[in-house]
Design an enzyme around this catalytic site. Structure first.
Site, PDB file in Angstrom:
ATOM      1  CG  PHE A   1      42.868  87.134   9.437  1.00  0.00           C
ATOM      2  CD1 PHE A   1      41.839  87.047  10.373  1.00  0.00           C
ATOM      3  CD2 PHE A   1      42.970  86.141   8.482  1.00  0.00           C
ATOM      4  CE1 PHE A   1      40.951  85.976  10.355  1.00  0.00           C
ATOM      5  CE2 PHE A   1      42.088  85.068   8.460  1.00  0.00           C
ATOM      6  CZ  PHE A   1      41.074  84.988   9.401  1.00  0.00           C
TER       7      PHE A   1
ATOM      8  N   GLY B   1      37.202 100.821  17.815  1.00  0.00           N
ATOM      9  CA  GLY B   1      36.420 101.388  16.707  1.00  0.00           C
ATOM     10  C   GLY B   1      37.002 100.904  15.405  1.00  0.00           C
TER      11      GLY B   1
ATOM     12  CB  THR C   1      34.563  90.793   6.886  1.00  0.00           C
ATOM     13  OG1 THR C   1      35.966  91.026   6.969  1.00  0.00           O
ATOM     14  CG2 THR C   1      34.073  90.065   8.115  1.00  0.00           C
TER      15      THR C   1
ATOM     16  CE  LYS D   1      39.162 104.688  -2.359  1.00  0.00           C
ATOM     17  NZ  LYS D   1      38.524 103.613  -1.655  1.00  0.00           N
TER      18      LYS D   1
ATOM     19  NE  ARG E   1      36.527 102.616   6.623  1.00  0.00           N
ATOM     20  CZ  ARG E   1      36.814 101.643   5.742  1.00  0.00           C
ATOM     21  NH1 ARG E   1      35.850 101.097   5.026  1.00  0.00           N
ATOM     22  NH2 ARG E   1      38.050 101.240   5.577  1.00  0.00           N
TER      23      ARG E   1
ATOM     24  CB  CYS F   1      37.170  95.471  11.112  1.00  0.00           C
ATOM     25  SG  CYS F   1      37.836  95.562   9.436  1.00  0.00           S
TER      26      CYS F   1
ATOM     27  CE  LYS G   1      45.065 100.253  13.269  1.00  0.00           C
ATOM     28  NZ  LYS G   1      45.444  98.861  13.271  1.00  0.00           N
TER      29      LYS G   1
ATOM     30  NE  ARG H   1      48.309  93.589  12.866  1.00  0.00           N
ATOM     31  CZ  ARG H   1      49.483  93.408  13.492  1.00  0.00           C
ATOM     32  NH1 ARG H   1      49.570  93.562  14.792  1.00  0.00           N
ATOM     33  NH2 ARG H   1      50.578  93.095  12.815  1.00  0.00           N
TER      34      ARG H   1
ATOM     35  CG  LEU I   1      45.281  92.210  27.598  1.00  0.00           C
ATOM     36  CD1 LEU I   1      45.971  91.365  28.672  1.00  0.00           C
ATOM     37  CD2 LEU I   1      43.779  92.284  27.892  1.00  0.00           C
TER      38      LEU I   1
END
Ligand code: NAD
Length: 439
Positions: free
Chosen positions: A152, A257, A126, A40, A331, A260, A324, A154, A250
């Protein structure tokens, strides 16, 4: 103190650490990011970004060119000259569902002897309630304060989320240390919530737990819609228009998944349990999510007229492998969990994802070792008995249905676990359609 006089160290350059380091450098701080993954570090020093994250490459490149951002091997090299050190290392799920703190503790042990006097160490990972104190104990440095500053962001919108957060949460026992961390965000127009460490740590788990609950709720409603003959799109429109509920999170799907929600929801149950509270609501949220995966397998089996436990000889095309759209993160991907169940039942699966084209990274190779990974949609669907869409990549929303019908043959079912397609259009080309909670 002008920004450029504040030196930041970031330990761990994954999704959170790399975004944190690059964005703070963009805000004008001098940042050194360290990682124990030499590959990395080498990639980053060659100007390459090891993850898929919209806009991150541009921020990293500009910050490196301005000399504000550096990548080094190891935590000590990152922390040595820093006034404030962010710990952004993994906190995976331990065997009993609790968060595994070994990476945090190891990082704290490594940096303890070399931290500057009066430095502040920030837990951005976290971590369960009590971890701020646990890190203080491992550091054993009374001159160093530890602050909780949960993240927080995403995946997929990490840069925008970091630079325009809806709130910044800071938990500290030492008000001066809290103030130093809060000052880092002073040029960002946002609400800063300063509280004690236990509350800050709880906020992060409660936020993820609530979001997971919303998704499990809508998935349960979608299941009910299928039973009563209602349409989940209309139901979501109806409930989401109520501002007390809100329409976000919603969207029915194959279940939540990612890196987190699964570990954090289990950790939340475990933390509550360890402190004498049975968080039965959260246990329900998790079990609805497990059911959702089985419901997807049931749909695929139904599409080929088979029992879900015996899918031998059935070929499934899996479109979308990441948890997503907008990320390459595999993961705890619901797609991969369904694929694993399909394989156990004897099916063969050909998968395709826009982020797995070309050479796979070592992580992708290890995670997808048992999956046939195709280079495009056509190769994945050729000869498929059923086509299953798992993620909401635009490439699948805009799929050429006529071409798909020619390749798989009329009468083949498309199981659309994200409700991306218009059923009428799918049926118009001779395919069958099954979504989630749709009439
Ligand atoms: P990640 O696995 O992508 O990155 C962690 C990095 O830390 C890895 O590159 C690893 O090599 C490095 N590392 C481990 N030990 C190290 C050490 N001693 N010194 C230097 N580097 C070390 O993880 P992530 O997704 O960035 O998550 C990090 C933390 O942030 C976790 O606690 C996670 O729950 C939390 N978080 C993640 C997200 C997300 O969307 N990924 C969002 C909010 C919070």
């Amino acid at each position: 103190m002008p920004h450029s006089d504040v030196r930041l160290g970031v330990v761990g350059t994954g999704y959170v650490g790399l975004t944190t380091g690059a964005c703070f450098a963009h805000l004008g701080y001098r940042v050194v990011c360290g990682d124990i993954d030499q590959r990395k570090v080498d990639l980053l020093n060659d100007g390459l970004i090891p993850i898929v994250e919209d806009g991150l490459a541009e921020v990293v490149e500009a910050a490196r060119e301005s000399g504000m951002l550096e990548f080094v091997f190891g935590s000590q090299a990152a922390a040595r000259d820093a006034d404030i050190v962010f710990l952004c290392v993994p906190t995976p799920q331990g065997e009993d569902g609790s968060a595994d703190l070994s990476y945090i503790e190891q990082a704290a042990r490594e940096i303890a002897p070399i931290l500057r006097p009066g430095a502040v160490v920030v837990n951005k990972s976290t971590v369960p309630v009590g971890s701020t104190i646990a890190v203080e104990r491992v550091l054993g440095r009374p001159d160093v304060s530890v602050v909780s500053n949960p993240e927080f962001l995403r995946e997929g919108t990490a840069v925008g989320d970091f630079l325009s957060p809806e709130r910044v949460v800071i938990g500290a026992a030492n008000p001066e240390a809290a103030q130093r961390v809060a000052a880092l965000y002073s040029t960002i127009d946002t609400k800063i919530i300063t509280t004690d460490p236990a509350s800050a740590e709880t906020i992060k788990y409660a936020a993820n737990g609530f979001l997971a609950m919303k998704i499990s709720f809508v998935n349960a409603v979608a299941a009910m819609c299928e039973h009563v003959g209602a349409d989940v799109a209309a139901v979501v429109d109806g409930i989401g228009s109520d501002t007390r509920i809100g329409s976000r999170f919603l969207s029915p799907g194959p279940g939540w998944g990612g890196s987190c929600f699964p570990k954090d929801s289990r950790a939340l149950v475990k933390i509550a349990d360890d402190h004498g509270y049975d968080f039965s609501l959260m246990r329900g949220v998790i079990s609805v999510n497990d059911e959702q995966r089985h419901r997807m397998v049931d749909k695929i089996a139904r599409a080929v007229g088979r029992h879900p436990s015996d899918l031998s000889g059935v070929k499934v095309a899996a479109l979308g492998l990441t948890f997503k759209a907008g990320t390459d993160d595999l993961r705890e991907s619901p797609a991969l969990r369904v694929v694993a169940d399909l394989r156990t039942a004897g099916a063969t699966v050909a998968g395709y994802d826009p982020t797995t084209v070309g050479e796979l990274s070592p992580i992708q190779e290890a995670t997808l070792a048992d999956t046939v990974v195709c280079q495009n949609v056509d190769d994945a669907v050729d000869g498929a008995d059923v086509v299953c869409i798992f993620t909401e990549w635009p490439e699948f929303t805009d799929i050429d249905l006529e071409r798909l019908a020619v390749r798989v043959g009329a009468g083949t079912t498309v199981v659309d676990t994200r409700n991306l397609l218009e059923p009428v259009q799918v049926k118009a080309v001779g395919l069958r359609y099954d979504g989630v909670g749709r009439r």
